[in-house]
Motif scaffolding. Structure first.
Motif, PDB file in Angstrom:
ATOM      1  N   VAL A 175     -12.293   0.095  -2.022  1.00 56.64           N
ATOM      2  CA  VAL A 175     -10.874   0.087  -1.862  1.00 56.64           C
ATOM      3  C   VAL A 175     -10.711  -1.162  -0.885  1.00 56.64           C
ATOM      4  O   VAL A 175     -10.038  -1.883  -0.606  1.00 56.64           O
ATOM      5  CB  VAL A 175     -10.207   1.627  -1.119  1.00 56.64           C
ATOM      6  N   VAL A 178      -3.356  -0.519  -5.731  1.00 55.67           N
ATOM      7  CA  VAL A 178      -4.486  -1.030  -4.743  1.00 55.67           C
ATOM      8  C   VAL A 178      -5.269   0.220  -4.003  1.00 55.67           C
ATOM      9  O   VAL A 178      -6.262  -0.415  -3.124  1.00 55.67           O
ATOM     10  CB  VAL A 178      -3.690  -1.867  -4.209  1.00 55.67           C
ATOM     11  N   GLY A 223      -8.469   1.246  -5.908  1.00 53.95           N
ATOM     12  CA  GLY A 223      -9.641  -0.116  -6.058  1.00 53.95           C
ATOM     13  C   GLY A 223      -9.334  -1.087  -7.061  1.00 53.95           C
ATOM     14  O   GLY A 223     -10.124  -1.553  -7.993  1.00 53.95           O
ATOM     15  N   VAL A 268     -10.142  -4.465  -1.629  1.00 54.67           N
ATOM     16  CA  VAL A 268      -9.392  -4.560  -2.979  1.00 54.67           C
ATOM     17  C   VAL A 268      -8.347  -6.177  -2.676  1.00 54.67           C
ATOM     18  O   VAL A 268      -7.923  -7.122  -3.923  1.00 54.67           O
ATOM     19  CB  VAL A 268      -8.039  -3.706  -3.045  1.00 54.67           C
ATOM     20  N   THR A 269      -7.946  -6.520  -1.689  1.00 51.45           N
ATOM     21  CA  THR A 269      -7.362  -8.360  -0.812  1.00 51.45           C
ATOM     22  C   THR A 269      -8.629  -9.254  -1.194  1.00 51.45           C
ATOM     23  O   THR A 269      -8.016  -9.911  -0.822  1.00 51.45           O
ATOM     24  CB  THR A 269      -6.403  -8.018  -0.190  1.00 51.45           C
ATOM     25  N   SER A 320      -7.966  -4.593  -8.098  1.00 48.28           N
ATOM     26  CA  SER A 320      -7.510  -5.621  -6.699  1.00 48.28           C
ATOM     27  C   SER A 320      -6.015  -6.472  -7.401  1.00 48.28           C
ATOM     28  O   SER A 320      -5.977  -6.345  -8.533  1.00 48.28           O
ATOM     29  CB  SER A 320      -8.588  -6.549  -7.136  1.00 48.28           C
ATOM     30  N   CYS A 321      -5.860  -6.954  -6.238  1.00 48.71           N
ATOM     31  CA  CYS A 321      -4.664  -8.188  -6.809  1.00 48.71           C
ATOM     32  C   CYS A 321      -5.128  -8.972  -8.198  1.00 48.71           C
ATOM     33  O   CYS A 321      -3.759  -9.442  -8.945  1.00 48.71           O
ATOM     34  CB  CYS A 321      -4.357  -8.830  -6.067  1.00 48.71           C
ATOM     35  N   ILE A 325     -12.374  -1.412 -11.490  1.00 51.00           N
ATOM     36  CA  ILE A 325     -12.509  -0.777 -10.383  1.00 51.00           C
ATOM     37  C   ILE A 325     -13.169  -1.183  -9.055  1.00 51.00           C
ATOM     38  O   ILE A 325     -14.442  -1.588  -9.037  1.00 51.00           O
ATOM     39  CB  ILE A 325     -12.215   0.937 -10.229  1.00 51.00           C
ATOM     40  N   ARG A 326     -12.902  -1.680  -7.926  1.00 55.71           N
ATOM     41  CA  ARG A 326     -13.704  -2.131  -6.581  1.00 55.71           C
ATOM     42  C   ARG A 326     -13.344  -1.303  -6.271  1.00 55.71           C
ATOM     43  O   ARG A 326     -12.411  -0.072  -5.706  1.00 55.71           O
ATOM     44  CB  ARG A 326     -13.425  -3.350  -6.610  1.00 55.71           C
ATOM     45  N   GLU A 331       1.050  -1.158   0.200  1.00 52.02           N
ATOM     46  CA  GLU A 331      -0.488   0.157   0.014  1.00 52.02           C
ATOM     47  C   GLU A 331       1.192   1.194  -0.068  1.00 52.02           C
ATOM     48  O   GLU A 331       0.373   2.242  -0.548  1.00 52.02           O
ATOM     49  CB  GLU A 331      -0.701  -0.183   1.028  1.00 52.02           C
TER      50      GLU A 331
END
Lengths: 202, 218
Positions: B177, B133, B136, B180-181, B138-139, B174-175, B73
């Motif tokens: 935050v 990250v 938003g 994200v993980t 994601s990995c 994007i999603r 991050e």
């Protein structure tokens, strides 16, 4: 001509069979088809170095020095101690942001063992982490804030410290959230407002 | 003189031309299919010094990606954890497992575990993990469902065209935050909901993914 086609087709089929489809799992390192300047003689984080004797590009701080931005004049903020004794109180602004950040960090680094509620009931317990402390136990409620901070930073017993993964500020945020978990787990009806008590019939 | 070339040779130039065309078509399709990271990189699964199983640690135990890749991050580089991170648990659990010997040796000596890098962009690409990250991405968009991988495998091509697909249409990827993980997250509203919310995030967070060369190459 027929033979030329036949040989070509057999050749192409052979090649396809050899190369396989896209995405086939392999342990062979990827071929770089046009390598242009894909690999330059420069250093990347956590990569190998041909220059330094220890073979690493990442350098440790020279002995007797600390990195810029990692020195804190406020001793209590950095160590949780005033002189030799653990201190009380929070050297950070106690507000909703700090609490939210603490919750976020707690759920990443602590809940794996201590459980989301802090009571030590966690997934890793099922796999043998049996000596994990119950954070909402009176023993730890009686810890001073500085003492809790010290455990986050340096670890205690079998727990290793989290100083490498939590910044000084974040460690305090986590302590703040742990205090909230303790309050939530050990609440009594006296903690409720009179109106709420009446509503619940207590 | 009339016997020097037999009669069938009349059609030969035409046949050769046709064959050359077919051959050229085959070569072009071959290069298009194989000479790209979709073929050369995807599926790369190097043997690692320690058989770290993401599907168990993340999928089963529920470790957050950031428990180990803690700097992601704040840093452009998503760090490989130090041996001390492994030892946070493995000083208590499976303390004599021969599979963990390299980790214990590293913890004791300070010499790093020689992990093999799976995802590696060319050196002229300046990819920054933190900006993605924190906005938003994601990995899972680049690394695939690592939470289901027993051995980490290169899942996406990471080619430039693939990067640009997202840089041109960020709303599709994007999603929130805080998800994200969470690699299993999909927008509850399906594709339509994703784009609606995606457009909202793009506006609220002022997302303007660079499409110029200097955005990623310096």
């Amino acid at each position: 001509m027929r033979y030329v086609y036949l040989v070509s087709i057999v050749g192409v089929i052979g090649l396809i069979a050899l190369l396989g489809p896209r995405g086939s799992v392999t342990t062979r390192p990827p071929i770089e088809v046009f390598p242009d300047m894909d690999r330059m003689p420069k250093y990347h984080p956590q990569a190998k170095s041909a220059f330094f004797a220890d073979g690493r590009t990442d350098r440790l701080p020279v002995e007797g020095t600390i990195a810029r931005g990692t020195y804190y004049e406020d001793e209590y903020f950095a160590t949780g101690k005033n002189g030799e004794a653990f201190g009380k109180g929070f050297p950070i602004d106690v507000d909703n942001d700090a609490m939210a950040r603490g919750e976020d960090r707690y759920n990443i680094y602590c809940s794996v063992c201590h459980g989301a509620a802090g009571d030590g009931d966690s997934m890793t317990k099922k796999y043998g982490m049996l000596t994990v402390a119950n954070l909402v136990d009176q023993r730890l409620v009686d810890y001073t804030d500085g003492q809790l901070y010290d455990v986050v930073k340096n670890g205690k017993g079998l727990m290793l410290g989290y100083a490498d993964r939590l910044s000084v500020e974040d460690r305090w945020n986590v302590v703040l959230y742990v205090r909230a978990l303790q309050r939530a787990a050990n609440g009594t009806k006296d903690d409720l407002t009179p109106a709420k008590r009446e509503e619940l019939g207590l | 003189m009339s016997n020097v070339f037999p009669k069938w040779s009349n059609a030969l130039p035409l046949k050769i031309i046709v064959f050359i065309f077919i051959l050229a078509a085959a070569i072009v399709s071959g290069v298009t299919y194989y000479a790209t990271p979709s073929y050369t990189r995807v599926g790369y699964q190097p043997a690692q010094p320690v058989l770290y199983d993401h599907s168990f640690h993340v999928g089963e135990l529920g470790l957050d990606c950031r428990y180990c890749h803690s700097a992601v991050e704040e840093s452009g580089h998503a760090n490989i954890p130090a041996a001390s991170t492994c030892m946070s648990c493995h000083s208590t659990i499976k303390t004599d497992s021969p599979l963990l010997e390299p980790v214990r040796a590293s913890f004791a000596s300070g010499e790093p575990v020689p992990w093999v890098r799976v995802h590696e962009t060319p050196d002229y690409v300046y990819f920054n993990h933190s900006v993605h990250v924190n906005r938003g991405v994601s990995c899972v968009e680049c690394h695939g469902k690592v939470n289901e991988m027993e051995i980490v495998t290169h899942d996406q091509s990471l080619s430039m065209g693939w990067c640009l697909d997202c840089h041109r249409n960020p709303e599709e990827h994007i999603r929130p935050v805080d998800q994200v993980t969470n690699l299993d997250w999909v927008h509850p509203g399906g594709k339509k909901g994703q784009i609606e919310d995606g457009l909202k995030f793009v506006e609220e967070w002022k997302i303007n993914p660079p499409q110029s060369c200097s955005g990623c190459h310096r």
